[in-house]
Design a protein around this motif. Structure first.
Motif, short mmCIF file in Angstrom:
data_model
loop_
_atom_site.label_atom_id
_atom_site.label_comp_id
_atom_site.label_asym_id
_atom_site.label_seq_id
_atom_site.Cartn_x
_atom_site.Cartn_y
_atom_site.Cartn_z
N ILE A 78 0.81 -1.21 0.00
CA ILE A 78 0.00 0.00 0.00
C ILE A 78 0.85 1.27 0.00
N PRO B 60 0.16 3.62 -6.61
CA PRO B 60 -0.99 2.80 -7.02
C PRO B 60 -0.92 2.28 -8.45
N CYS C 89 -8.13 -2.64 -0.20
CA CYS C 89 -8.56 -1.35 -0.74
C CYS C 89 -8.87 -0.35 0.36
N LEU D 19 -5.60 0.76 1.85
CA LEU D 19 -4.94 1.68 0.92
C LEU D 19 -5.55 3.06 1.00
N THR E 220 -3.36 6.46 2.23
CA THR E 220 -3.02 7.43 1.18
C THR E 220 -3.94 8.64 1.15
N THR F 182 -6.32 0.02 -8.52
CA THR F 182 -6.01 -1.40 -8.37
C THR F 182 -6.04 -2.16 -9.69
N SER G 51 -6.49 8.98 -4.14
CA SER G 51 -6.74 8.67 -2.74
C SER G 51 -8.10 9.16 -2.29
#
Length: 366
Positions: free
Chosen positions: A21, A25, A48, A51, A55, A127, A358
């Motif tokens: 993470i 990305p 997710c 992450l 971020t 992702t 983010s």
């Protein structure tokens, strides 16, 4: 390779997540190819959400541009800012998605929606997840002369049930947008989801929506639309008006007089229940007039801090956008570098989305 995977397998799962993470990305989609375990991990809800937590608020916004050629060839480009004031972007990744057909992108909370043939697709650029939804089996029966059929897709968020939803408006019409028929469908982005037809009100009027919509709070989708308006000249039909987010309120940004007079008309929905609108005229500063006098522009949405994005209708030897600050009435040119030369000086369609990676990273259930 086997020794590498063996070494990786010895790393505790929680530590592996913390390592991944913290990487950019754009590399996550590539790392999904390392193994089935990594692919499953990076696509998981836990990853997710972790992450998003780590971020949030730390990354610069990304500009995404979808290009579709006259023969159907397509390309989705990711661009990152190269200057502290975001006045310059450069292409950092070519996100080729075979079969990507629509050049109208809608986005919400870090997810993109576009069409692939006659189906809708949801894409998570952080992702690399791509979810293709089933085709809608429309109930519209065409009358004589009705030969044109379109679907418009918009993303919304149901905060009560914590669900991401897709709205589709299906339209059948004759030439010049006459003899309209329309219906609406909703898809909940969850395991086992399917399209559900919306039961319309008895006073419902068939309409065709403008390509882009706005979801200010996430729970309500707004879009411009018109009824049977054949042979009528209105700003929206000429791509000269569009919905924007104006300080948390729905507003119509009309720029039909931007090129000639340097004037923008802003209609703000002050009270949705009472349908009360306020009108405001903005006149460009003389020092900014040269930026709009020789080129036609299309509105491409707003940034997270409320600045309007205007993009030139045609691309030639270079590409750029204009960033319009409505509060200070300031217009700035933002250069874009690295767009493949094959897209210049040819007929093509394009759309732009500017969003922070983010902003929210959402797990796509299949």
């Amino acid at each position: 390779m086997d020794s590498f995977l063996g070494l990786i397998s010895e790393i505790p799962l929680d530590l592996l997540v913390e390592i991944l993470i913290r990487l950019p990305p754009k590399y996550l989609a590539r790392f999904k190819c390392v193994s089935k375990q990594w692919s499953s991990l990076i696509s998981s809800r836990y990853f997710c959400e972790r992450l998003f937590t780590i971020t949030k608020g730390k990354q610069q916004p990304h500009l995404y541009m979808c290009l579709v050629g006259e023969r159907g060839q397509s390309e989705l480009l990711s661009m990152s800012s190269t200057s502290p004031d975001n006045t310059s972007f450069v292409v950092d990744q070519d996100l080729r998605i075979p079969g990507m057909g629509g050049y109208y992108l809608t986005d919400l909370h870090g997810l993109m929606c576009f069409s692939m043939g006659k189906k809708a697709c949801i894409y998570n650029p952080s992702t690399g997840q791509l979810l293709t939804l089933p085709k809608i089996k429309s109930d519209i029966i065409a009358d004589q002369g009705q030969t044109r059929y379109i679907n418009r897709y918009y993303i919304g968020y149901d905060s009560v049930n914590d669900q991401n939803k897709l709205l589709c408006t299906s339209v059948m019409y004759s030439y010049s947008l006459s003899n309209l028929k329309s219906e609406h469908w909703v898809f909940v982005l969850e395991a086992g989801g399917s399209w559900k037809k919306v039961v319309t009100h008895e006073n419902y009027r068939p309409h065709t929506p403008f390509p882009r919509g706005q979801s200010i709070s996430g729970s309500v989708v707004h879009y411009l639309a018109w009824h049977d308006m054949a042979n009528m000249s209105i700003p929206a039909l000429a791509l000269k008006a569009e919905l924007i987010d104006y300080g948390g309120k729905i507003a119509i940004f009309e720029h039909s007089k931007l090129k000639i007079g340097g004037i923008v008309i802003l209609w703000v929905l002050e009270d949705a229940e009472k349908k009360e609108w306020s009108k405001r005229s903005l006149v460009l500063h003389p020092c900014h007039r040269h930026l709009v006098q020789d080129t036609e522009f299309i509105l491409k949405g707003t940034t997270q801090d409320g600045k309007v994005i205007l993009a030139p209708v045609e691309m030639h030897s270079g590409f750029y956008i204009l960033r319009y600050d409505l509060q200070s009435n300031d217009l700035r040119k933002v250069d874009i570098e690295g767009v493949p030369n094959r897209w210049f000086d040819k007929e093509c369609y394009y759309d732009l989305r500017l969003m922070s990676e983010s902003e929210r990273v959402i797990y796509l259930e299949t």
